[in-house]
Design a protein around this motif. Structure first.
Motif, short mmCIF file in Angstrom:
data_model
loop_
_atom_site.label_atom_id
_atom_site.label_comp_id
_atom_site.label_asym_id
_atom_site.label_seq_id
_atom_site.Cartn_x
_atom_site.Cartn_y
_atom_site.Cartn_z
N VAL A 1 0.66 -1.08 0.06
CA VAL A 1 -0.07 -0.04 0.01
C VAL A 1 0.87 1.23 0.00
O VAL A 1 0.51 2.31 -0.56
CB VAL A 1 -0.84 0.22 1.25
N ALA A 2 2.13 1.40 0.74
CA ALA A 2 3.14 2.31 0.67
C ALA A 2 3.35 2.60 -0.55
O ALA A 2 3.44 3.99 -1.01
CB ALA A 2 4.16 2.11 1.35
N ARG A 3 3.44 1.84 -1.74
CA ARG A 3 3.99 2.30 -3.23
C ARG A 3 2.76 3.05 -3.93
O ARG A 3 2.98 3.85 -4.51
CB ARG A 3 4.36 1.01 -3.88
N VAL A 4 1.49 2.54 -3.46
CA VAL A 4 0.47 3.19 -4.08
C VAL A 4 0.37 4.54 -3.64
O VAL A 4 -0.05 5.47 -4.32
CB VAL A 4 -0.75 2.60 -3.83
N LEU A 5 0.67 4.96 -2.23
CA LEU A 5 0.32 5.99 -1.72
C LEU A 5 1.47 7.04 -1.99
O LEU A 5 1.42 8.20 -1.28
CB LEU A 5 0.01 5.89 -0.25
N GLY A 6 2.51 6.45 -2.20
CA GLY A 6 3.70 7.37 -2.69
C GLY A 6 4.63 7.58 -1.25
O GLY A 6 5.50 8.53 -1.20
N VAL A 7 4.64 6.81 -0.46
CA VAL A 7 5.31 6.64 0.92
C VAL A 7 6.77 5.97 0.81
O VAL A 7 6.85 4.82 0.14
CB VAL A 7 4.77 6.10 2.18
N PRO A 8 7.74 6.48 0.88
CA PRO A 8 9.22 5.83 0.78
C PRO A 8 9.20 4.49 1.54
O PRO A 8 8.54 4.29 2.61
CB PRO A 8 10.31 6.71 1.30
N LEU A 9 9.89 3.48 1.01
CA LEU A 9 9.96 2.10 1.77
C LEU A 9 11.22 2.03 2.82
O LEU A 9 11.28 1.37 3.57
CB LEU A 9 9.99 1.04 0.89
N GLY A 10 12.13 2.85 2.46
CA GLY A 10 13.29 2.93 3.46
C GLY A 10 13.11 3.65 4.70
O GLY A 10 12.40 4.56 4.66
N ALA A 11 13.33 3.34 5.94
CA ALA A 11 13.00 3.87 6.99
C ALA A 11 13.82 5.37 7.21
O ALA A 11 13.04 6.16 7.61
CB ALA A 11 14.00 3.19 8.10
N VAL A 12 15.11 5.66 6.78
CA VAL A 12 15.47 7.03 6.70
C VAL A 12 14.46 7.85 5.88
O VAL A 12 14.25 8.81 6.59
CB VAL A 12 17.06 7.19 6.57
N ALA A 13 14.44 7.48 4.77
CA ALA A 13 13.60 8.47 3.82
C ALA A 13 12.26 8.50 4.18
O ALA A 13 11.67 9.66 3.99
CB ALA A 13 13.65 7.79 2.36
N ALA A 14 11.44 7.45 4.74
CA ALA A 14 10.25 7.77 5.50
C ALA A 14 10.01 8.61 6.67
O ALA A 14 9.33 9.33 6.66
CB ALA A 14 9.63 6.36 5.59
N ALA A 15 11.20 8.10 7.27
CA ALA A 15 11.16 9.19 8.71
C ALA A 15 11.25 10.56 8.28
O ALA A 15 10.57 11.56 8.86
CB ALA A 15 12.03 8.77 9.76
N ARG A 16 12.15 10.82 7.53
CA ARG A 16 12.34 12.36 6.95
C ARG A 16 11.20 12.88 6.52
O ARG A 16 10.87 14.20 6.53
CB ARG A 16 13.70 12.42 6.11
N ALA A 17 10.52 12.04 5.54
CA ALA A 17 9.24 12.64 4.96
C ALA A 17 8.27 13.18 5.87
O ALA A 17 7.55 13.95 5.77
CB ALA A 17 8.61 11.40 4.02
N VAL A 18 8.17 12.27 6.96
CA VAL A 18 7.31 12.40 8.14
C VAL A 18 7.74 14.07 8.68
O VAL A 18 6.86 14.71 9.02
CB VAL A 18 7.56 11.63 9.39
N LEU A 19 9.05 14.36 8.73
CA LEU A 19 9.30 15.53 9.30
C LEU A 19 9.39 16.79 8.43
O LEU A 19 8.98 17.70 8.69
CB LEU A 19 10.77 15.41 10.05
N ASP A 20 9.48 16.36 7.25
CA ASP A 20 9.66 17.48 6.12
C ASP A 20 8.84 17.47 4.96
O ASP A 20 8.90 18.42 4.06
CB ASP A 20 11.02 17.28 5.60
N GLY A 21 7.88 16.37 5.01
CA GLY A 21 7.04 16.39 3.82
C GLY A 21 5.77 17.37 3.96
O GLY A 21 5.76 18.12 4.66
N VAL A 22 4.91 16.96 3.01
CA VAL A 22 3.60 17.86 2.89
C VAL A 22 2.85 16.90 3.31
O VAL A 22 2.46 15.84 2.94
CB VAL A 22 3.55 18.76 1.81
#
Length: 277
Positions: free
Chosen positions: A103-124
């Protein structure tokens, strides 16, 4: 709301117990990144009841789920049942291997832990549509009837890392040609979309695919006859499938058996933080 907003940096981080068992290192990395960049409260629930209590006490914190598809779906379904989903900001760090995080791939959420966590902090924040069924269940990506091994394999590969997949693209992957196991011989499905019959139940149906709503707020429905006929397509707010006991696959989970199920498309029904474009 952008994660740059100080209010968005107050996080409730719900760490799924399965994620802690299967990939403790990715969980640790994600926690370290989130704690370094926010005022994070870490919750380590051991049961769905503990998840519900933690989310119920979140206050103004943004809820972050660390775990696989099922962990995210558990929190989304909980907020949906409480009728708080549309107003509750969410974020997600997927932990697990495909297809458990498809489901993450459909929603555009990164699969790597670092990239996903940074997206939480810096994303929209982005609003997504979903499908709500008549048993208070929800579907975030899409579903197909009947459930099949071919459908499971499609779910495992749909999308591309780091970019959301359009509803039509996701549905194309769900419905690509190739060997499939259809309904049992003689099984017939009646499919209705906003009051219009797409399949009447008088002949076998190969499969039915339904996407979660995208920009227009409508779900896309594709009915594939068993043989000899072209697929029937429609965009609809409400879809009902009925017939002999059938199972269906939604967000990579097999559900049922049921004799009838109605799904309602809810455009912009929930909020998720994703990477900036």
């Amino acid at each position: 709301m952008s994660a740059a907003d100080p209010a968005g940096q107050r996080l409730l981080v719900v760490v799924d117990p399965v994620a802690r068992r299967v990939d403790g290192e990715s969980v640790r990395i994600a926690r370290d990144v989130l704690c370094a960049g926010s005022m994070a409260k870490i919750c380590l629930p051991e049961s769905p009841e503990e998840v519900a209590r933690a989310v119920g006490r979140r206050g103004r914190r943004r809820t972050v789920v660390i775990g696989d598809d099922r962990a995210l779906l558990r929190v989304v379904a909980l907020l949906h049942r409480q009728r708080e989903l549309a107003a509750a900001p969410l974020a997600w760090v997927p932990v697990g291997s495909l297809p458990s995080v498809s489901v993450a791939r459909v929603l555009g959420v990164p699969l790597g832990a670092v990239a996903a966590a940074r997206a939480v902090l810096d994303g929209v924040e982005r609003r997504f549509g979903l499908l709500a069924d008549d048993s208070d269940g929800i579907v975030l990506g899409g579903l197909w009837v009947p459930a099949s091994e071919a459908g499971r394999r499609c779910a495992a590969v749909r999308g591309v890392p780091g970019a959301a997949v359009s509803a039509r693209s996701a549905l194309a992957l769900l419905t690509r040609t190739g060997p499939r196991r259809g309904p049992r011989p003689g099984a017939r499905l009646r499919v209705e979309a906003d009051g219009v019959l797409l399949a009447t139940g008088d002949r076998p149906v190969g499969r039915v695919a339904v996407s979660a709503p995208a920009g227009g707020g409508l779900a896309e429905v594709i009915v594939h006859p068993r043989a000899g006929h072209h697929p029937v397509r429609a965009a609809a707010r409400t879809i009902t499938v009925s017939g002999p006991d059938f199972r269906y696959r939604a967000d990579n989970r097999v559900r049922g058996p049921v004799r009838a199920r109605t799904w309602t498309a809810l455009g912009e029904g929930w909020r998720l933080t994703v990477p900036r474009a």
